[in-house]
Design an enzyme around this catalytic site. Structure first.
Site, PDB file in Angstrom:
ATOM      1  N   ASP A 231      30.614  46.735  38.230  1.00  0.00           N
ATOM      2  CA  ASP A 231      31.272  46.041  39.331  1.00  0.00           C
ATOM      3  C   ASP A 231      32.639  45.567  38.871  1.00  0.00           C
ATOM      4  OD1 ASP A 231      30.881  43.708  37.866  1.00  0.00           O
ATOM      5  OD2 ASP A 231      29.394  42.860  39.232  1.00  0.00           O
TER       6      ASP A 231
ATOM      7  N   ARG B  38      26.249  35.774  47.757  1.00  0.00           N
ATOM      8  CA  ARG B  38      27.402  35.414  46.919  1.00  0.00           C
ATOM      9  C   ARG B  38      28.700  35.691  47.671  1.00  0.00           C
ATOM     10  NH1 ARG B  38      28.416  37.573  40.757  1.00  0.00           N
ATOM     11  NH2 ARG B  38      28.459  39.638  41.739  1.00  0.00           N
TER      12      ARG B  38
END
Length: 540
Positions: A453, A169
């Protein structure tokens, strides 16, 4: 006359790193420079379009499926390309940053896929950007064994047939990479992450019977998916690999993308692998886009908005139906629990919740789901094994029973829950703790037994902002105001100092994190992304 050669990329204000020359080769940088020259102007236009779309939503307080793409949705004949063997079974995916220890542990975890993250689980220091690439190259060449200098524990890869398939990603379109410049201008972080990884590993992965596979974050429209598709076409030609080798899974983590799922798959159809349903970034996007929409768009505490909330259920069921109609994988959300090594009872309760969540996803038709810790892999695996058996996925389950109207996706007031004072306190607590770690270069942070996150910080600061601007009155009679947020933040900062001691507090970035959280939570101008002002303060 031929066009002049593009200016080489310049490395700007960056301390030299060990082995960076293996990643920042002249050939790799020339590729990234060409990506930048060809595609950054379109990226800039699409970022401007995001702002225009946001202004439209502020004016109308609604969204709808696009009339101009109705023919694509109505055409039942098209499908995405068949999944390659390495991506056909995705029943459990583990997520995490690309530091050396995590790389080995994730690949060894027993999960089918590892989301190797340069985005929300990684603070974009130059060291993380470059050495993360080194670690992936070393993993593919099986040169990544290492011994932790702190614990003395050794780490080594299992045999190749036992390793997770990597889906990488890159950063979202909004972020720049300040340490790589082209004619004095920073290159988009997405092109740096994608370009370096693709250039070095595309052929290597093909030789391993896998391929360059990507998760695409923060996508807001099918036009952004079209840009990625054009990048893939160019990149495959550039390095001389067959068209269709790249596969991309798009995170439907913005409210606007939820109205364009079919169009996103259509734009990427030769390279599409699936769609993913997340939670925190999706809720953050709802707040961002409907922040002028009044009381009916005010979200309750983030932990009260589960995937069973009516508007979230509409989103996930539409995603499964859309993916399976078009032959794509539908990937579910995150189990973020971090098992305790001390409290078996905490683990027991949490594991039961994880199991129930994964049972629901498998039962709804998802083909796989995410976990944040290796200990959760067997739990999620059992949930999907029970439904899939020997089948690699359940794309044959078309979910034609699902019918979602445009208003269902934004029926926030259908949820019977309200913001609470404890919710405010939790948003402040988690926000400060996460931002402090991020400013030290850590993107994946264990807080209160959950792996958090950047999306966590985004929803936390967004809820503080929304509740204050909506004048929410909590159950204890207090009104959400800037003064109350400052009071709670000051109390939390003092509590952290008492918890960790003066020396550790002073050595950390606690005051800076406190100030940044309040800045983005209280500023009248809502920042599009917390990571933009945070990146200006990130050292390295």
């Amino acid at each position: 006359m031929s066009a002049p050669a593009p200016s080489p990329l310049a490395v700007v204000d960056a301390e030299p790193l060990p082995r960076q020359e293996e990643v920042l080769t002249e050939a790799a940088l020339a590729f990234v420079a060409e990506l930048h020259r060809r595609f950054t102007p379109r990226r800039d236009e699409l970022l401007a379009r995001r702002a225009e779309r946001r202004a439209e939503i502020a004016h109308t307080s609604t969204l709808d499926f696009l009339p101009e793409t109705a023919a694509i949705r109505a055409d039942d004949s098209w499908k995405v390309a068949p999944a390659p063997a390495a991506l056909n079974d995705r029943r459990v995916e583990i997520t995490g940053p690309t530091d050396r220890k995590m790389t080995i542990n994730a690949l060894n975890s027993g999960a089918k896929v590892w989301l190797a993250d340069f985005e929300d689980a990684s603070a974009p220091t130059w060291e993380n950007v470059v050495l993360g690439q080194v670690n992936l190259i070393d993993a593919y060449t099986r040169k990544i064994d290492f011994t932790d200098p702190k614990s003395g524990k050794s780490y080594a890869l299992k045999p190749a047939d036992q390793l997770a398939t990597v889906v990488m990603r890159p950063r979202g379109w909004h972020l720049e990479e300040r340490h790589l410049a082209f004619d004095g201008r920073p290159v988009p972080g997405a092109l740096v992450d994608f370009g370096l990884y693709f250039f070095h590993n595309a052929q290597r992965l093909i030789d391993l019977d896998k391929g360059p596979y990507f998760y695409l974050p923060k996508t807001e429209s099918h036009l952004e998916a079209r840009l990625w598709n054009d990048i893939f076409v160019f990149a495959q030609d550039y390095v001389g690999i067959p068209q269709g080798t790249v596969r991309a899974t798009v995170l439907i983590e913005t409210i606007t993308a939820a109205y364009e799922m079919e169009e996103i798959l259509y734009e990427l159809r030769d390279h599409a692998a699936g769609l993913n349903a997340g939670r925190w970034d999706y809720l953050f996007s709802i707040v961002k886009n409907f922040r002028d929409g009044g009381a009916k768009f005010v979200l309750p505490d983030r932990n009260a908005v589960t995937m069973t909330a009516p508007f979230m259920r509409a989103y996930t069921e539409l995603l499964v139906r859309t993916c399976h109609k078009r032959g794509a994988h539908a990937i579910g959300g995150m189990a973020a629990f971090i098992p305790s090594r001390k409290d078996a009872e905490v683990n027991k309760v949490a594991f039961e919740k994880v199991k129930a969540d994964k049972d629901r996803e498998a039962g709804d038709g998802f083909d796989g789901s995410w976990v944040a810790h290796p200990d959760l892999v067997p739990i999620a695996m059992a949930s999907f094994d029970a439904v899939l058996g020997e089948k690699p996925n359940q794309k044959d389950r078309l979910r034609e029973d699902v019918s979602v109207a445009p208003g269902d996706l934004i029926a926030i007031d259908s949820l019977d829950a309200k913001p609470t004072y404890d919710g405010l306190r939790n948003a402040v607590q988690v926000g400060i703790r996460y931002i402090e770690a991020w400013l030290r270069g850590l993107g994946a942070v264990a807080i209160f037994n959950l792996m958090e996150d950047a999306a966590t910080a985004e929803i936390s600061r967004s809820q503080i902002w929304q509740w204050i601007n909506a004048g929410v009155v909590f159950e204890n009679g207090e009104t959400a105001t800037p003064e109350l947020a400052r009071k709670v933040a000051a109390e939390e900062l003092a509590a952290i100092r008492a918890e960790i001691g003066d020396e550790a507090f002073t050595a950390g970035k606690w005051q800076q994190a406190h100030d940044l959280l309040l800045h983005v939570s209280l500023d009248a101008d809502y920042a599009d992304f917390l990571t933009l002002p945070a990146y200006e303060q990130l050292v390295g």
